[in-house]
Write a protein that holds these residues in place. Structure first.
Motif, mmCIF file in Angstrom:
data_model
loop_
_atom_site.group_PDB
_atom_site.id
_atom_site.type_symbol
_atom_site.label_atom_id
_atom_site.label_comp_id
_atom_site.label_asym_id
_atom_site.label_seq_id
_atom_site.Cartn_x
_atom_site.Cartn_y
_atom_site.Cartn_z
ATOM 1 N N HIS A 217 0.842 -1.191 0.000
ATOM 2 C CA HIS A 217 0.000 0.000 0.000
ATOM 3 C C HIS A 217 0.879 1.243 0.000
ATOM 4 O O HIS A 217 2.029 1.206 0.448
ATOM 5 C CB HIS A 217 -0.877 0.035 1.259
ATOM 6 C CG HIS A 217 -2.219 -0.583 1.071
ATOM 7 N ND1 HIS A 217 -3.357 -0.089 1.653
ATOM 8 C CD2 HIS A 217 -2.618 -1.667 0.357
ATOM 9 C CE1 HIS A 217 -4.397 -0.840 1.317
ATOM 10 N NE2 HIS A 217 -3.964 -1.815 0.542
ATOM 11 N N ILE A 218 0.307 2.366 -0.474
ATOM 12 C CA ILE A 218 1.005 3.648 -0.471
ATOM 13 C C ILE A 218 0.154 4.668 0.283
ATOM 14 O O ILE A 218 -1.032 4.839 -0.018
ATOM 15 C CB ILE A 218 1.263 4.151 -1.903
ATOM 16 C CG1 ILE A 218 2.152 3.163 -2.662
ATOM 17 C CG2 ILE A 218 1.904 5.543 -1.883
ATOM 18 C CD1 ILE A 218 2.273 3.449 -4.146
ATOM 19 N N HIS A 219 0.776 5.331 1.256
ATOM 20 C CA HIS A 219 0.092 6.370 2.033
ATOM 21 C C HIS A 219 0.727 7.720 1.710
ATOM 22 O O HIS A 219 1.922 7.913 1.925
ATOM 23 C CB HIS A 219 0.185 6.054 3.530
ATOM 24 C CG HIS A 219 -0.695 4.921 3.938
ATOM 25 N ND1 HIS A 219 -1.656 5.028 4.916
ATOM 26 C CD2 HIS A 219 -0.788 3.657 3.466
ATOM 27 C CE1 HIS A 219 -2.289 3.877 5.038
ATOM 28 N NE2 HIS A 219 -1.775 3.026 4.168
ATOM 29 N N ARG A 300 -8.506 -3.205 5.615
ATOM 30 C CA ARG A 300 -8.550 -4.417 4.797
ATOM 31 C C ARG A 300 -7.149 -4.994 4.606
ATOM 32 O O ARG A 300 -6.956 -6.217 4.652
ATOM 33 C CB ARG A 300 -9.210 -4.116 3.437
ATOM 34 C CG ARG A 300 -10.720 -3.964 3.512
ATOM 35 C CD ARG A 300 -11.355 -3.888 2.145
ATOM 36 N NE ARG A 300 -11.168 -2.577 1.541
ATOM 37 C CZ ARG A 300 -12.050 -1.587 1.622
ATOM 38 N NH1 ARG A 300 -13.185 -1.743 2.272
ATOM 39 N NH2 ARG A 300 -11.796 -0.428 1.029
ATOM 40 N N PHE A 301 -6.181 -4.113 4.405
ATOM 41 C CA PHE A 301 -4.793 -4.538 4.245
ATOM 42 C C PHE A 301 -4.299 -5.276 5.494
ATOM 43 O O PHE A 301 -3.677 -6.344 5.401
ATOM 44 C CB PHE A 301 -3.911 -3.315 3.976
ATOM 45 C CG PHE A 301 -2.430 -3.593 3.982
ATOM 46 C CD1 PHE A 301 -1.834 -4.247 2.922
ATOM 47 C CD2 PHE A 301 -1.646 -3.175 5.038
ATOM 48 C CE1 PHE A 301 -0.460 -4.494 2.919
ATOM 49 C CE2 PHE A 301 -0.282 -3.413 5.055
ATOM 50 C CZ PHE A 301 0.318 -4.073 3.988
ATOM 51 N N ASN A 303 -6.164 -6.717 7.833
ATOM 52 C CA ASN A 303 -6.898 -7.982 7.998
ATOM 53 C C ASN A 303 -6.292 -9.065 7.125
ATOM 54 O O ASN A 303 -6.169 -10.220 7.528
ATOM 55 C CB ASN A 303 -8.369 -7.791 7.660
ATOM 56 C CG ASN A 303 -9.118 -6.993 8.713
ATOM 57 O OD1 ASN A 303 -8.671 -6.920 9.857
ATOM 58 N ND2 ASN A 303 -10.220 -6.378 8.348
ATOM 59 N N TYR A 304 -5.888 -8.667 5.911
ATOM 60 C CA TYR A 304 -5.259 -9.631 5.002
ATOM 61 C C TYR A 304 -3.876 -10.051 5.536
ATOM 62 O O TYR A 304 -3.535 -11.234 5.540
ATOM 63 C CB TYR A 304 -5.119 -8.998 3.621
ATOM 64 C CG TYR A 304 -4.284 -9.811 2.654
ATOM 65 C CD1 TYR A 304 -4.829 -10.934 2.028
ATOM 66 C CD2 TYR A 304 -2.970 -9.466 2.371
ATOM 67 C CE1 TYR A 304 -4.073 -11.695 1.152
ATOM 68 C CE2 TYR A 304 -2.207 -10.220 1.496
ATOM 69 C CZ TYR A 304 -2.769 -11.331 0.885
ATOM 70 O OH TYR A 304 -2.008 -12.080 0.027
ATOM 71 N N ALA A 305 -3.120 -9.047 6.017
ATOM 72 C CA ALA A 305 -1.771 -9.323 6.503
ATOM 73 C C ALA A 305 -1.798 -10.177 7.778
ATOM 74 O O ALA A 305 -0.866 -10.928 8.029
ATOM 75 C CB ALA A 305 -1.040 -8.004 6.776
ATOM 76 N N SER A 306 -2.859 -10.033 8.550
ATOM 77 C CA SER A 306 -2.947 -10.751 9.830
ATOM 78 C C SER A 306 -3.514 -12.159 9.668
ATOM 79 O O SER A 306 -3.455 -12.972 10.592
ATOM 80 C CB SER A 306 -3.823 -9.971 10.809
ATOM 81 O OG SER A 306 -3.301 -8.668 11.026
ATOM 82 N N ALA A 307 -4.088 -12.418 8.489
ATOM 83 C CA ALA A 307 -4.757 -13.711 8.272
ATOM 84 C C ALA A 307 -3.744 -14.872 8.213
ATOM 85 O O ALA A 307 -2.608 -14.686 7.814
ATOM 86 C CB ALA A 307 -5.567 -13.649 6.992
#
Length: 307
Positions: A217-219, A300-301, A303-307
């Protein structure tokens, strides 16, 4: 609309300012009252060590900033230490999540136990460098052809094992390309588009696309020097639009860099004005897309990374 901000440098200020009060000290671009006013629901607090500090004293400064995080930030009513990303979903309406990050591995030298100690303190996001060279890699102001060092690969392995986000915002170009295939969870916490502002701290289109292809991701960052000449809110929005067209709006977020910047964009001078950026974004994006940029994309990022 809630905001998750991936970068501020207020901890360094809290260790230097006398009688600092995190709740409402107007010398702080990021204080509790301003976070509430700007509807910042979660704030990442960077541990940044001045490169002028002697190497032998740098880790002590890390400890001082972690102490400031506990004594100033967490002792302020309503601030909650996020040590597991799932806690973001359980914050009460009056609570703000506080997350620790490490901006550059300079302070650990070549001692992996120091990195492990910092992670044990709750750091959830680690940038490998600031702008200079350290034992891990080379920063944004170094020769773009110099890459990740052998010790850097050891550091990346530890971060992967602990599911820590690896931040590439301050890496030089070759370091970026070296880290990309190695990192389990990768992000640029406060960078803009180099296509619109030629600065080594910004990402090229090629880097931005590759980062997202690797799940990153880019912030976007609010610092005028990374936005462009005579930077305005509209110019910052232009960076968001460019990146959205390039990689998809669902991969974007916010990383103010408040308290690490000495110049600000009009209308975005501190955390309390953060909603002004969302208002400007609404002229070009749907409400759901703006909500995504503000907080949902990162949720969402994670949640995906923690899955």
């Amino acid at each position: 609309m809630d905001i998750i901000d991936l970068h501020c440098d207020v901890l360094m200020k809290l260790t230097k300012l006398e009688t600092a009060r995190f709740k409402d000290d107007v010398r702080l671009q990021t204080n509790k009252d301003r976070l509430q006013l700007g509807q910042v629901k979660a704030q990442v607090f960077a541990i940044f060590i001045d490169p002028q500090i002697p190497q032998s004293m740098k880790f002590l400064e890390v400890i001082r900033q972690i102490e400031a995080f506990h004594t100033h930030v967490l002792q302020t009513e309503g601030m909650v230490h996020i040590t597991d990303w799932s806690q973001l979903e359980n914050l009460a309406p009056h609570e703000i999540g506080a997350i620790l990050s490490l901006e550059g591995c300079d302070a650990i030298g070549d001692d992996i136990t120091k990195l492990q100690a910092v992670l044990d303190a709750g750091v959830k996001l680690v940038g490998l460098t600031w702008n200079g060279e350290n034992s891990v890699a080379y920063g944004a102001e170094q020769d773009a052809k110099l890459g990740l060092k052998p010790f850097g690969k050891e550091v990346v392995n530890i971060l992967n094992e602990r599911d820590i986000l690896i931040d590439v915002s301050h890496l030089n170009e070759q370091g970026f390309w070296d880290v990309l295939p190695l990192a389990k969870h990768i992000i640029a916490s406060h960078s803009n588009a180099r296509a619109l502002c030629e600065h080594p701290r910004n990402l090229t289109d090629e880097q931005a696309k590759a980062l997202v292809e690797h799940g990153g991701h880019i912030h976007v960052v609010y610092y005028p020097h990374f936005i462009g000449k005579n930077a305005t809110l509209d110019n910052l929005v232009a960076h968001v639009k460019h990146l959205a067209d390039l990689i998809g709006v669902e991969h974007l977020g916010l990383g103010s860099d408040f308290d690490g910047i000495d110049e600000t964009v009009k209308g975005l001078a501190h955390a309390g004005e953060a909603q002004n950026l969302l208002e400007a974004l609404r002229e070009h994006f749907s409400v759901e897309e703006v909500r995504g940029i503000a907080n949902m994309n990162f949720r969402r990022f994670i949640n995906y990374a923690s899955a």
